[in-house]
Design a protein around this motif. Structure first.
Motif, PDB file in Angstrom:
ATOM      1  N   GLY A 361       1.018  -0.965   0.236  1.00 55.07           N
ATOM      2  CA  GLY A 361      -0.275  -0.169   0.223  1.00 55.07           C
ATOM      3  C   GLY A 361       0.260   1.154  -0.015  1.00 55.07           C
ATOM      4  O   GLY A 361       0.528   1.964  -0.856  1.00 55.07           O
ATOM      5  N   ALA A 362       1.473   1.312   0.847  1.00 61.66           N
ATOM      6  CA  ALA A 362       3.037   2.430   0.433  1.00 61.66           C
ATOM      7  C   ALA A 362       3.357   2.756  -0.519  1.00 61.66           C
ATOM      8  O   ALA A 362       3.555   3.931  -1.197  1.00 61.66           O
ATOM      9  N   LEU A 363       4.136   1.408  -1.504  1.00 60.48           N
ATOM     10  CA  LEU A 363       3.963   1.892  -2.968  1.00 60.48           C
ATOM     11  C   LEU A 363       3.175   2.544  -3.614  1.00 60.48           C
ATOM     12  O   LEU A 363       4.225   3.497  -4.134  1.00 60.48           O
ATOM     13  N   LEU A 364       2.305   1.360  -3.269  1.00 58.62           N
ATOM     14  CA  LEU A 364       0.867   2.781  -4.635  1.00 58.62           C
ATOM     15  C   LEU A 364       0.776   3.692  -4.330  1.00 58.62           C
ATOM     16  O   LEU A 364       0.802   4.708  -5.448  1.00 58.62           O
ATOM     17  N   GLU A 365       0.352   4.267  -2.530  1.00 56.38           N
ATOM     18  CA  GLU A 365       0.165   4.880  -2.586  1.00 56.38           C
ATOM     19  C   GLU A 365       0.632   6.547  -2.479  1.00 56.38           C
ATOM     20  O   GLU A 365       0.502   7.432  -3.470  1.00 56.38           O
ATOM     21  N   ASN A 366       2.071   5.441  -2.857  1.00 57.61           N
ATOM     22  CA  ASN A 366       2.930   7.084  -3.060  1.00 57.61           C
ATOM     23  C   ASN A 366       4.157   6.558  -4.641  1.00 57.61           C
ATOM     24  O   ASN A 366       3.841   7.734  -5.333  1.00 57.61           O
ATOM     25  N   ILE A 367       3.117   5.575  -5.154  1.00 59.61           N
ATOM     26  CA  ILE A 367       3.135   5.760  -6.704  1.00 59.61           C
ATOM     27  C   ILE A 367       2.410   6.891  -7.628  1.00 59.61           C
ATOM     28  O   ILE A 367       2.427   7.411  -8.431  1.00 59.61           O
ATOM     29  N   LYS A 369       0.825   9.335  -5.739  1.00 68.90           N
ATOM     30  CA  LYS A 369       1.349  10.140  -5.615  1.00 68.90           C
ATOM     31  C   LYS A 369       2.592  10.936  -6.885  1.00 68.90           C
ATOM     32  O   LYS A 369       2.256  11.911  -7.231  1.00 68.90           O
ATOM     33  N   ARG A 370       3.829  10.305  -6.591  1.00 68.43           N
ATOM     34  CA  ARG A 370       5.258  10.808  -7.082  1.00 68.43           C
ATOM     35  C   ARG A 370       4.164  10.787  -9.047  1.00 68.43           C
ATOM     36  O   ARG A 370       4.591  11.840  -9.835  1.00 68.43           O
ATOM     37  N   GLU A 371       3.833   9.731  -9.451  1.00 70.43           N
ATOM     38  CA  GLU A 371       3.461   9.871 -11.213  1.00 70.43           C
ATOM     39  C   GLU A 371       1.807  10.589 -10.995  1.00 70.43           C
ATOM     40  O   GLU A 371       1.573  10.500 -12.725  1.00 70.43           O
ATOM     41  N   GLY A 372       1.292  10.739 -10.674  1.00 70.53           N
ATOM     42  CA  GLY A 372      -0.267  11.367 -10.903  1.00 70.53           C
ATOM     43  C   GLY A 372      -1.158  10.849 -11.381  1.00 70.53           C
ATOM     44  O   GLY A 372      -2.613  11.228 -11.470  1.00 70.53           O
ATOM     45  N   GLU A 588      -3.246  17.096   6.083  1.00 70.54           N
ATOM     46  CA  GLU A 588      -4.753  15.980   5.327  1.00 70.54           C
ATOM     47  C   GLU A 588      -4.572  16.201   3.844  1.00 70.54           C
ATOM     48  O   GLU A 588      -5.306  14.449   3.508  1.00 70.54           O
ATOM     49  N   GLU A 589      -2.948  15.492   3.553  1.00 68.39           N
ATOM     50  CA  GLU A 589      -2.469  14.155   2.290  1.00 68.39           C
ATOM     51  C   GLU A 589      -1.901  13.569   3.214  1.00 68.39           C
ATOM     52  O   GLU A 589      -1.117  12.592   1.895  1.00 68.39           O
ATOM     53  N   PHE A 590      -1.123  13.239   4.206  1.00 66.06           N
ATOM     54  CA  PHE A 590      -0.853  12.005   4.875  1.00 66.06           C
ATOM     55  C   PHE A 590      -0.662  11.033   4.547  1.00 66.06           C
ATOM     56  O   PHE A 590      -2.101  10.328   4.207  1.00 66.06           O
ATOM     57  N   GLN A 591       0.241   9.990   3.349  1.00 66.52           N
ATOM     58  CA  GLN A 591       0.067   8.404   3.371  1.00 66.52           C
ATOM     59  C   GLN A 591      -0.191   8.057   4.263  1.00 66.52           C
ATOM     60  O   GLN A 591       0.914   7.552   5.381  1.00 66.52           O
ATOM     61  N   GLY A 594       2.710   4.020   4.286  1.00 63.92           N
ATOM     62  CA  GLY A 594       4.246   4.857   4.564  1.00 63.92           C
ATOM     63  C   GLY A 594       4.447   5.865   3.320  1.00 63.92           C
ATOM     64  O   GLY A 594       3.769   6.667   2.483  1.00 63.92           O
ATOM     65  N   ARG A 595       5.801   6.019   3.383  1.00 58.64           N
ATOM     66  CA  ARG A 595       6.873   6.667   2.273  1.00 58.64           C
ATOM     67  C   ARG A 595       7.064   6.081   1.170  1.00 58.64           C
ATOM     68  O   ARG A 595       8.277   4.912   2.328  1.00 58.64           O
ATOM     69  N   VAL A 596       7.664   6.324   0.054  1.00 60.53           N
ATOM     70  CA  VAL A 596       8.773   5.972  -1.150  1.00 60.53           C
ATOM     71  C   VAL A 596       9.836   7.024  -0.490  1.00 60.53           C
ATOM     72  O   VAL A 596       9.653   8.755  -1.245  1.00 60.53           O
ATOM     73  N   GLU A 597      11.438   6.009  -0.835  1.00 58.65           N
ATOM     74  CA  GLU A 597      12.400   7.326  -1.035  1.00 58.65           C
ATOM     75  C   GLU A 597      13.759   6.775  -1.524  1.00 58.65           C
ATOM     76  O   GLU A 597      13.601   5.300  -1.699  1.00 58.65           O
TER      77      GLU A 597
END
Length: 597
Positions: A361-367, A369-372, A588-591, A594-597
Motif C-alpha cells: 500500500g505504501a508503494l502504491l499510494e506513493n506511485i 502521488k509521484r506519477e499523478g 491532510e495529505e498524509f499517506q 508509508g513513504r517511498v524514498e
C-alpha cells in the motif's frame, strides 16, 4: 527495432536449416511468432506451428492471409466434437474413456464398443470433428494447432515445425498412485509375458534374477507405440488405462535418487518419476524424427526443460541478443521500459501467507502521488484478494494475477504499472520433479548456520537454481514486459515499479527506491492531531498529543520530527522549556501506509 528484427529473421532462417532441433532465444515483443510466418512466406516451405495460446490462432490466420499462405487450424476433439460441451448425458462417459488414454478419433471409430451406441454427434452423419480430420496436410502451407497435436505424425511429417513458447506440462501424464497401480494390476493379469499379477509383486521381484529373462524379453519388445494397450477385455475393467504398459515399464525401471524421488528412463525420450509422496509423472514427448526441422521459440528459455519435452534430444541454440548489455538496451531503448525496483526481498506471494499489504500500500499510494495516476498491478491471486479487504485496491487502476497472464495483451498500452511479489510454485513440481525427469536429485541447500536456505537466500544444488529461476524470475520479467508493448497516442513504453528482488541478474533497474511503512504509533499521532479541536489551523505540543494516545512524549517528539522531515508539519519553539509547537502544513495529505524514498 529494425536491427533486432533483422537479427531475429536471420536466427529463424539459420535455425530451420538444421536437421534436428534448434532453440531461438528472443525476448518478448521481438516478433517471434510473426517471424516464422515471414520465414514460411519467404521460403514457401510447409510449416506446422504448435502453441497453447488459442488466441494466437486468429493472429496467425491474419498473418497467413496477408502473406497469401494457405492455412488450416488443426481440428481439436474438445472444440469440434458435437458431443462435447453440449450437455449430453453420455458426455461424462466420453470424457472418462478419453482420459483413459483412448484418442478422440479412436472413441469415435469404436463408439459401439465403448458406449454400446453411436455418439450423439454421429446421429445425422459423421461427427464434424472426424470430418475435419479428413484432409491432406500437403495442401496447406501452414498448419496451426496445439502442442499435443505433434503426436499425430501426419501433422509434422516432411514439414518444418515451430514451437511457439515452452509447452510446459502438455506432454505429462499424471495418474494418482492408486490409478497407476490399479492400471498396472489390470494389465499384469492380462499380460502373460510377465510373471507378476500385482503392483506389489512387480516391485518386490523386478530385480529378481529368476525373472530377469522374462522381464528383459518383454522390455525389448516394447516399441514406441506398443506402450499403449487397447484390448477390449481390459477396457471394461475399473481403472483401465491405455498407458498401463508404460506404467508397468516404469515400475520395472524405477531407481531411487538421493532425495527419495524415483526415476525411470523408458526409451524414445519417455521418462517417469515418482515423488516421495507417491505422485507419478510420466513424460511422453512426441516423436519428431519425421519433421524436416524443429524450431523452438522462447524469450527466457531453460535448456534442460526444452531438451526433455522434445524427446531428450540435443538442441542447437540461436541467440538474437548476444549479451546482457544488449538485453538491457533492448528493454530500455526499444521497448521503452523504465524499471524502478524497491528494496523489497523475494516477497514470495503465491500462498498468500507473506503478503505485506502495508508495504504494498505504501508503494502504491506513493506511485499515485509521484506519477499523478494509479498504476495497473500484477501480483498473485491471494495478494489481489488481500488488497480488496485492506483498502489497498483504491490505489490500483486495474490488476491481474500471474496465473492469468499467458497470452494476455491487456496491459499492452498501459504506461504505468507495478509488479508486486514473486510467484513461488511448489518446489516439488517446479524444481524437484523437473530435475528428477533428468535423472538428478535436487533439494534445498543449507546455509552457513546449518538451516535450509529460504527467501532471497534460497539455493538448490544444480540444476535446481536454474529450474527455480525459470519459474520465478522468468514470470516476474515476463509480467514486467507486459506493460507498454504497443505504441498509442504518440506514446510508447511504460514506467514499471518492481516490488520484489526476483528479477533476472542481467536486469539493471533505472532507479532503486526504499519503501518504509508507518508504525502504529505514527498513525496514533496523526489521528490525535486530526481529531483535536485545534485541527487544522492550530498548534500542538508533544505533551498535548501524548495525553490522548498510548505512547510517551519522547516518542511523540521523534515521530513529529519524522513528519516534519516529510514536510507534513512545521514547528516553532518557545514558551515553557522552549517546547516544540507543531503546525499543520499538509497533514491532510498524509499517506496512509508509508513513504517511498
Amino acid at each position: 527495432m529494425s536491427e533486432v528484427r533483422d537479427r531475429l529473421d536471420a536466427s529463424i532462417h539459420s535455425a530451420f536449416t538444421h536437421d534436428g532441433i534448434s532453440l531461438v532465444e528472443a525476448l518478448p515483443a521481438m516478433g517471434k511468432s510473426f517471424g516464422v510466418i515471414k520465414w514460411a512466406d519467404e521460403t514457401r516451405n510447409p510449416l506446422t506451428i504448435l502453441t497453447s495460446r488459442q488466441e494466437l490462432y486468429g493472429q496467425y490466420e491474419e498473418w497467413c492471409e496477408d502473406a497469401g499462405l494457405s492455412y488450416l487450424i488443426l481440428p481439436a476433439f474438445h472444440r469440434e466434437c458435437g458431443t462435447m460441451g453440449a450437455d449430453h448425458p453420455i458426455e461424462a462417459s466420453v470424457k472418462e474413456v478419453y482420459e483413459s488414454g483412448i484418442s478422440g478419433a479412436g472413441l469415435h471409430r469404436n463408439a459401439e464398443r465403448y458406449f454400446d451406441q453411436s455418439l450423439p454427434c454421429q446421429q445425422d452423419g459423421p461427427c464434424p470433428y472426424m470430418e475435419k480430420r479428413e484432409f491432406d496436410p500437403h495442401e496447406y502451407d501452414v498448419l496451426i494447432g496445439h502442442y499435443l497435436q505433434a503426436h499425430n505424425g501426419e501433422y509434422i511429417e516432411d514439414r518444418y515445425v515451430a514451437y511457439d513458447e515452452f509447452p510446459g506440462d502438455a506432454y505429462f501424464f499424471e495418474p494418482t498412485h492408486n490409478e497407476a497401480t490399479r492400471a498396472i494390476r489390470n494389465y499384469l493379469q492380462a499380460e502373460e509375458s510377465l510373471p507378476f499379477n500385482t503392483w506389489r509383486e512387480l516391485r518386490l521381484n523386478a530385480n529378481n534374477p529368476e525373472f530377469e529373462a522374462a522381464v528383459s524379453e518383454w522390455t525389448e519388445e516394447l516399441g514406441f507405440y506398443s506402450h499403449r494397450d487397447t484390448r477390449a477385455t481390459l477396457q471394461n475393467k475399473p481403472g483401465f488405462h491405455a498407458h498401463a504398459p508404460l506404467l508397468t515399464h516404469a515400475g520395472l525401471e524405477f531407481e531411487l535418487l538421493d532425495n527419495d524421488w524415483e526415476y525411470a528412463s523408458l526409451g524414445s525420450g519417455r521418462k517417469a518419476v515418482r515423488s516421495p509422496e507417491d505422485e507419478w509423472t510420466v513424460l511422453i514427448p512426441p516423436s519428431l524424427y519425421a519433421a524436416e526441422s524443429v524450431v523452438a521459440l522462447d524469450g527466457t528459455p531453460t535448456i534442460t526443460k526444452w531438451r526433455l519435452v522434445l524427446g531428450d534430444n540435443y538442441i542447437e541454440r540461436e541467440t538474437v541478443l548476444y549479451s546482457d548489455r544488449e538485453k538491457r538496451k533492448y528493454v530500455s531503448d526499444v521497448l521503452g521500459l523504465e524499471i524502478i525496483q524497491t528494496d523489497a526481498g523475494a516477497k514470495p506471494y503465491q500462498s498468500g501467507k507473506h503478503v505485506n499489504a502495508k508495504s504494498d500500500g505504501a508503494l502504491l499510494e506513493n506511485i499515485q502521488k509521484r506519477e499523478g495516476s494509479r498504476p495497473a498491478v500484477i501480483s498473485s491471486k491471494k495478494a489481489k484478494d488481500h488488497y480488496d479487504s485492506t483498502g489497498v485496491d483504491k490505489h490500483i487502476e486495474r490488476s491481474e494475477h500471474y496465473g492469468n497472464l499467458k497470452g494476455s495483451n491487456d496491459f499492452a498500452e498501459v504506461r504505468l504499472g507495478a509488479v508486486i511479489g514473486s510467484p513461488h510454485p511448489p518446489e516439488g513440481e517446479a524444481v524437484e520433479r523437473w530435475a528428477a525427469l533428468d535423472g538428478k536429485a535436487v533439494s534445498r541447500q543449507q546455509g552457513d548456520d546449518g538451516r535450509l536456505t529460504k527467501g532471497a537466500g534460497l539455493k538448490f544444488n544444480p540444476p535446481g537454481n536454474a529450474l527455480f529461476r525459470d519459474v520465478v524470475e522468468k514470470e516476474v520479467m515476463q509480467a514486467l514486459m507486459r506493460f507498454g508493448r504497443t505504441p498509442s497516442d504518440g506514446e510508447r513504453g511504460a514506467t514499471v515499479y518492481v516490488h520484489t528482488s526476483r528479477l533476472p541478474r542481467w536486469v539493471e533497474p533505472d532507479e532503486r527506491v526504499e519503501v518504509t511503512t508507518w508504525s502504529s504509533g505514527m498513525h496514533e499521532v496523526v489521528n490525535a492531531i486530526r481529531d483535536s479541536d485545534e485541527w487544522p489551523d492550530g498548534e500542538w505540543t508533544n505533551n498535548e498529543i501524548a495525553e490522548s494516545i498510548s505512547i510517551g512524549t519522547r516518542q511523540v517528539g521523534e515521530l513529529m520530527k519524522e513528519l516534519e522531515g516529510e514536510g507534513y508539519v512545521s514547528y516553532r519553539r518557545g514558551g515553557r522549556g522552549n517546547a516544540y509547537h507543531w503546525s499543520n502544513e499538509r497533514l491532510e495529505e498524509f499517506q496512509r501506509f508509508g513513504r517511498v524514498e
